[in-house]
Design a protein around this motif. Sequence first.
Motif, PDB file in Angstrom:
ATOM      1  N   UNK A  57       0.856  -1.104   0.193  1.00 18.97           N
ATOM      2  CA  UNK A  57       0.245   0.008  -0.041  1.00 18.97           C
ATOM      3  C   UNK A  57       0.815   1.484  -0.148  1.00 18.97           C
ATOM      4  N   UNK A  58       0.198   2.654  -0.388  1.00 19.45           N
ATOM      5  CA  UNK A  58       1.005   3.511  -0.323  1.00 19.45           C
ATOM      6  C   UNK A  58       1.620   3.832   1.016  1.00 19.45           C
ATOM      7  N   UNK A  59       0.815   3.524   2.159  1.00 18.93           N
ATOM      8  CA  UNK A  59       1.592   3.484   3.471  1.00 18.93           C
ATOM      9  C   UNK A  59       1.777   2.300   3.899  1.00 18.93           C
ATOM     10  N   UNK A  60       2.998   1.928   3.741  1.00 18.03           N
ATOM     11  CA  UNK A  60       3.532   0.365   3.861  1.00 18.03           C
ATOM     12  C   UNK A  60       3.316  -0.313   5.106  1.00 18.03           C
ATOM     13  N   UNK A  61       2.839   0.607   6.101  1.00 12.49           N
ATOM     14  CA  UNK A  61       2.422   0.079   7.577  1.00 12.49           C
ATOM     15  C   UNK A  61       1.148  -0.431   7.494  1.00 12.49           C
ATOM     16  N   UNK A  62       0.385  -0.242   6.567  1.00 17.87           N
ATOM     17  CA  UNK A  62      -0.945  -0.775   6.503  1.00 17.87           C
ATOM     18  C   UNK A  62      -0.830  -2.319   5.856  1.00 17.87           C
ATOM     19  N   UNK A  63      -1.946  -3.157   6.194  1.00 15.70           N
ATOM     20  CA  UNK A  63      -1.763  -4.371   5.936  1.00 15.70           C
ATOM     21  C   UNK A  63      -2.254  -4.586   4.247  1.00 15.70           C
ATOM     22  N   UNK A  64      -3.152  -3.925   3.900  1.00 16.03           N
ATOM     23  CA  UNK A  64      -3.637  -3.870   2.526  1.00 16.03           C
ATOM     24  C   UNK A  64      -4.149  -5.373   2.008  1.00 16.03           C
ATOM     25  N   UNK A  65      -3.868  -5.714   0.826  1.00 15.33           N
ATOM     26  CA  UNK A  65      -4.124  -7.219   0.238  1.00 15.33           C
ATOM     27  C   UNK A  65      -2.899  -8.107   0.021  1.00 15.33           C
ATOM     28  N   UNK A  66      -1.667  -7.593   0.476  1.00 12.40           N
ATOM     29  CA  UNK A  66      -0.512  -8.241   0.206  1.00 12.40           C
ATOM     30  C   UNK A  66      -0.272  -9.596   0.534  1.00 12.40           C
ATOM     31  N   UNK A  67      -1.219 -10.038   1.765  1.00 11.14           N
ATOM     32  CA  UNK A  67      -1.093 -11.189   2.294  1.00 11.14           C
ATOM     33  C   UNK A  67      -1.533 -12.259   1.424  1.00 11.14           C
ATOM     34  N   UNK A  68      -2.670 -12.068   0.426  1.00  9.95           N
ATOM     35  CA  UNK A  68      -2.915 -13.042  -0.401  1.00  9.95           C
ATOM     36  C   UNK A  68      -1.933 -13.173  -1.452  1.00  9.95           C
ATOM     37  N   UNK A  69      -1.380 -12.060  -1.968  1.00  9.91           N
ATOM     38  CA  UNK A  69      -0.357 -12.360  -3.154  1.00  9.91           C
ATOM     39  C   UNK A  69       0.650 -13.065  -2.296  1.00  9.91           C
TER      40      UNK A  69
END
Length: 517
Positions: free
Chosen positions: A285-297
């Motif tokens: 995410x733009x703020x890399x401290x946020x979880x976002x959806x990268x766990x799925x990736x």
Amino acid sequence: MPDRLTDRLRRHVRTPRQKLVASVVAAAVVLGLGGYGVARLTTPEDRSCATGVERPEGSDECVGVNGDGHDFGIAALRDIAGAIGRENAPLKEGEYVTVAVLLPLTSTDAGMRTKVLHELQGAYAYQYRANHQSNSQTPKIRLVLANTGKGNAHWRATVDRLTALTGAPDRLRAVSGVATSSTEIRESVAALTGAGVAVVGTTITADDIANGPGAGNNRYPGLARVSPTNSDEAKALAHFGKVDAAKAFLVQDTRTGDHYTDTLKAAFAANLKGAPHEPALFTSPADPTEEGTTANTFRQITHLICDTRAETVFFAGRHTQLRQFINALGSRGCADRAFTVLTGDEGSYLGADEKLDRSALKAKLTVRYAALAHPDAWRAAPGRTVPRTGGSEQAYGDFLKDIARAAPPGNPVALTDGQAIVAYDAMATAVHAIRQATPQGSRYPELADVATQWPQVKGSLRVQGASGWICLDNYGNPYNKAVPIVELAQDGSQRFVQIAWPEGRPPAASCLPPKRG
């Protein structure tokens, strides 16, 4: 009956004098309330938090510069801010210069808040040594806290405030901290050094927030760093692990503009030229401290890793995504195969990350990172000797005595993440330059003279840092700085493995950087 009628008329029909008095009173009330309303509308809102600190328009954060003990509304900083305020209080005008620690003090990210606390504790520990245990050397040091706000969003206002403090009585002569390799910090460093202020980075490791040889590469005149660059971290990891590129795999973030990640993936790629596969990509995410959806990736990437012959996985990304990646590897399909994950100093956040699945570390998974400092690096232990050059047990022992003063009673400073150690060394480097730049017979140095000291910080004039020797090249970068390799143990603790060196071996006793081609 007539008498009652007369009384009613008297109550409703007033004399001219009564009417006049009533009109005056009514006007006074209206004007008074109106004046109050006008004053409320025209008087600026008081947005101050403390001397030199205020809330920017549209924000509740207290942003600015203060050395009087203000904690910027962060309860965890109250003790250390108070200690700094008490150390500053007796200093008299003309006997001191000011050093600022520039950090996002009001960050809401748990890892950053821990980092900030430890850096302030380390900076204060060396301030106390400089003022009380340096054989009465002058000038004395006044330490101030400079808050850039969450995500360094308010860096410009804070930097402007700092540059305004270079004259009397503050005489700001150096800025330390600048601890994240972000665009905002790069711009902060450019603005400060452009104004002639010497800057000492603590944990900035990005190669492009640095000076170097060649035309156009001295973008930050007056910048020094006490931590190795990402390139040096990658070299140290490669020397330590003796990684077979044919059995290595790179996982990297595609988000650009993050100078830590950008330069780390470039450094890893340079050391993996013989790797058989293209890197696996994710976008944080733009703020890399946020979880976002990268766990799925990452769940998908683990399948791709299982499809390779890889044994070592290099990870170029921030700590939130690193934690997600480790969690995903813990439940990978090829659980019978062993993997080692190697990454940069963002790995130091993992020990305190409550979202880390520690059971993943029991699934034939080893996680190691290039730390900036570690409390066991310069302490002898059974089966492990301390290198004869590159650092010393004595320097680290001095640090331990000093850092004890920075902790509230019964609550010692946590050292395993290395932040307090590096911040202590950055302050030591700043104070060294300030005092070396002070002419004999003068009480303080000129602003421009401090920033010119870095090329001389080498050889016998090196800084005996708690994290290792600080020998700077002509561009303010540490030469062959000790890189502790740390392993994340199964219980989440951060276990020191050994010191690695960018040049493959410790520096010579002279600690003089060689001429580069």
